[in-house]
Design an enzyme around this catalytic site. Structure first.
Site, PDB file in Angstrom:
ATOM      1  N   ASP A  17     -16.710  10.044  -3.364  1.00 51.44           N
ATOM      2  CA  ASP A  17     -15.264   9.930  -3.155  1.00 51.44           C
ATOM      3  C   ASP A  17     -14.478   9.858  -4.462  1.00 51.44           C
ATOM      4  OD1 ASP A  17     -15.586  10.136  -0.471  1.00 51.44           O
ATOM      5  OD2 ASP A  17     -15.013   8.070   0.011  1.00 51.44           O
ATOM      6  N   ARG A  97     -13.005  -7.367  -7.161  1.00 50.64           N
ATOM      7  CA  ARG A  97     -11.786  -6.545  -7.049  1.00 50.64           C
ATOM      8  C   ARG A  97     -10.655  -7.034  -7.934  1.00 50.64           C
ATOM      9  NH1 ARG A  97     -15.993  -4.053  -5.532  1.00 50.64           N
ATOM     10  NH2 ARG A  97     -15.726  -2.486  -3.922  1.00 50.64           N
ATOM     11  N   ASP A 126     -11.226  -4.425   0.712  1.00 48.07           N
ATOM     12  CA  ASP A 126     -11.142  -4.139  -0.717  1.00 48.07           C
ATOM     13  C   ASP A 126      -9.816  -3.480  -1.109  1.00 48.07           C
ATOM     14  OD1 ASP A 126     -13.543  -5.325  -1.359  1.00 48.07           O
ATOM     15  OD2 ASP A 126     -14.705  -3.495  -1.058  1.00 48.07           O
ATOM     16  N   SER A 177     -23.403   1.602   3.078  1.00 47.95           N
ATOM     17  CA  SER A 177     -22.354   1.489   2.078  1.00 47.95           C
ATOM     18  C   SER A 177     -22.637   0.196   1.320  1.00 47.95           C
ATOM     19  CB  SER A 177     -20.990   1.424   2.765  1.00 47.95           C
ATOM     20  OG  SER A 177     -20.042   0.914   1.853  1.00 47.95           O
TER      21      SER A 177
HETATM   22  N1  ARG Z   1     -17.133  -7.224   3.797  1.00 50.01           N
HETATM   23  C1  ARG Z   1     -17.253  -7.586   2.419  1.00 50.01           C
HETATM   24  C2  ARG Z   1     -15.921  -7.949   1.853  1.00 50.01           C
HETATM   25  O1  ARG Z   1     -14.925  -7.631   2.414  1.00 50.01           O
HETATM   26  C3  ARG Z   1     -17.996  -6.556   1.615  1.00 50.01           C
HETATM   27  C4  ARG Z   1     -17.345  -5.248   1.390  1.00 50.01           C
HETATM   28  C5  ARG Z   1     -18.199  -4.479   0.467  1.00 50.01           C
HETATM   29  N2  ARG Z   1     -17.935  -3.103   0.384  1.00 50.01           N
HETATM   30  C6  ARG Z   1     -18.822  -2.144   0.714  1.00 50.01           C
HETATM   31  N3  ARG Z   1     -18.521  -0.925   0.412  1.00 50.01           N
HETATM   32  N4  ARG Z   1     -19.942  -2.393   1.298  1.00 50.01           N
HETATM   33  O2  ARG Z   1     -15.842  -8.559   0.823  1.00 50.01           O
END
Ligand code: ARG
Length: 401
Positions: A17, A97, A126, A177
């Protein structure tokens, strides 16, 4: 010139992406890309990825080793707050982040870019963390999230890439992911989307299955100074190094896996799997040490604020003024959180088996039921009488109804 300027700073991961985005930003918005790869721990092959960004057409590509910064400004404050979202998730992605947002904003200032770009989709947390982080740090920047607007499926993104000579993943693709950093690893998608199905072993990367863990328990000692972990088994270490060593140890013993249904900020429940052996061991040990050294009222009050801290961080509020205040509170509570915790790692479990501190409020002479008891037994009857007085009055009045 439009509000996008002529240059965009992109949080580049090297994946499909964000690679496609380099071309897309030029075609759709006429923007040149400055690609930024942030290493918040566990990043691999960064130099190749940097080159890949340049090959695709980025005008500049930078690798930022932010591990120390991540540990100091995000992980340690989070540990001071024993922060676990919904009592389980150690905020792995939620902590990186705001770090990446800060770096993007810095690079934008340096390069004169007016647009900042992240690769998040519309469904996750995120995007919220990036959007809010960037706006909090420089509200004059324009934020683009192409994956939120382009509406491409994975197959279409692959096609888009192939048509422009952008290298695409070869071989069998992982169904997951994944996001990982120093504080742990988050896994979702693929077979994990069925909450009834046990996570397949291949979802995990640095924890052994408890069944495959050593039959012999391991005892470890973690030393803290003013809330910060400073030594593992007597060996002094910096935070980054200590976390890496602990991940290895606890992960080998099968500890650190989380499988949960999580409430995302965007309103959906999702099934999430995490691996965070060091983070969970450290929170376990740190909490235990606090139980030994913090007075009751402070300990109880802090637990309530810890939950707020975790929610705020999870929901994208790292740079919110409330977070500044919460961090200051947590920091203030850590002055006497020094000492050592002894833990037993055994086949997927991590149990505290000992704790000591020069600031321990535990006094054997007060607690003992044996000889040498210094507790005032005489004072107890009067204490109970007055403590129970309001309740007694209430009960007496009620009996006349
Ligand atoms: N659900 C978790 C959070 O919101 C992890 C997100 C991680 N991203 C991923 N692409 N797996 O912090």
């Amino acid at each position: 010139m439009n509000s996008y300027g002529d240059k965009a700073v992109l949080a580049y991961s090297g994946g499909l992406d964000t690679s496609v985005m380099i071309s897309w930003l030029r075609e759709k918005y006429g923007l040149e890309t400055v690609a930024v790869l942030v290493d918040a721990g566990r990043a691999q092959g960064l130099e190749e990825l940097r080159q890949k960004a340049l090959d695709i057409g980025a005008v500049e590509a930078r690798v930022v080793d932010a591990r120390e910064e991540f540990a100091r400004d995000f992980v340690l404050p989070s540990l001071a707050a024993n922060a676990l979202y919904e009592e389980k998730y150690p905020l792995v992605s939620a902590l990186s982040r705001p770090l990446i947002s800060r770096i993007l904003v810095e690079v934008a200032a340096e390069t004169g870019a007016r647009t900042v770009v992240h690769g998040c989709t519309a469904k996750g947390n995120d995007q919220v963390r990036f959007d809010l982080g960037i706006r909090a740090l420089d509200p004059s920047l324009t934020i683009l999230a192409p994956a939120r607007e382009w509406g491409m499926t994975r197959a279409q993104a692959l096609e888009y890439a192939a048509a422009r000579g952008i290298p695409v993943p070869v071989g069998k693709e992982s169904p997951y992911s994944i996001d990982e950093n120093l504080w742990g690893r988050a896994v979702d998608c693929g077979p994990l989307e069925d909450p009834w199905q046990e996570p397949p072993e291949d979802a995990f990367a640095f924890t052994r299955s408890p069944a495959a863990a050593p039959d012999e328990a391991a005892y470890i000692e973690l030393e803290f100074a003013a809330g910060r972990p400073v030594a593992l088994d007597g060996g002094e270490k910096g935070t980054v190094e200590l976390i890496a060593a602990l991940d290895e140890l606890a992960g080998t013993h099968g500890f650190g896996r989380v499988d949960m249904i999580e409430n995302r900020l965007v309103g959906i429940k999702s099934r999430e799997v995490y691996e965070a052996p060091a983070a969970l061991t450290l929170v376990t040990a740190h909490r235990e040490l606090e139980d030994l050294v913090l007075p009751r009222e402070l300990a109880h009050f802090k637990r309530g604020l810890e939950r707020k801290f975790a929610d705020m961080a999870y929901n994208g509020g790292w740079f919110d003024p409330l977070m500044d205040a919460l961090r200051a509170f947590m920091q203030e509570t850590q002055q006497r959180v020094s000492g050592t915790v002894r833990l037993k790692l055994f086949k997927g479990s991590c149990t505290v088996v000992g704790r000591k501190s020069p600031h321990a409020l535990y006094e054997e002479a007060l607690a003992t039921y044996g000889g040498g008891d210094e507790f005032s037994h005489q004072a107890a009857a009067g204490f109970c009488e007055l403590w129970g007085l309001p309740l007694e009055v209430w009960a007496r009045k009620g009996s006349h109804e």
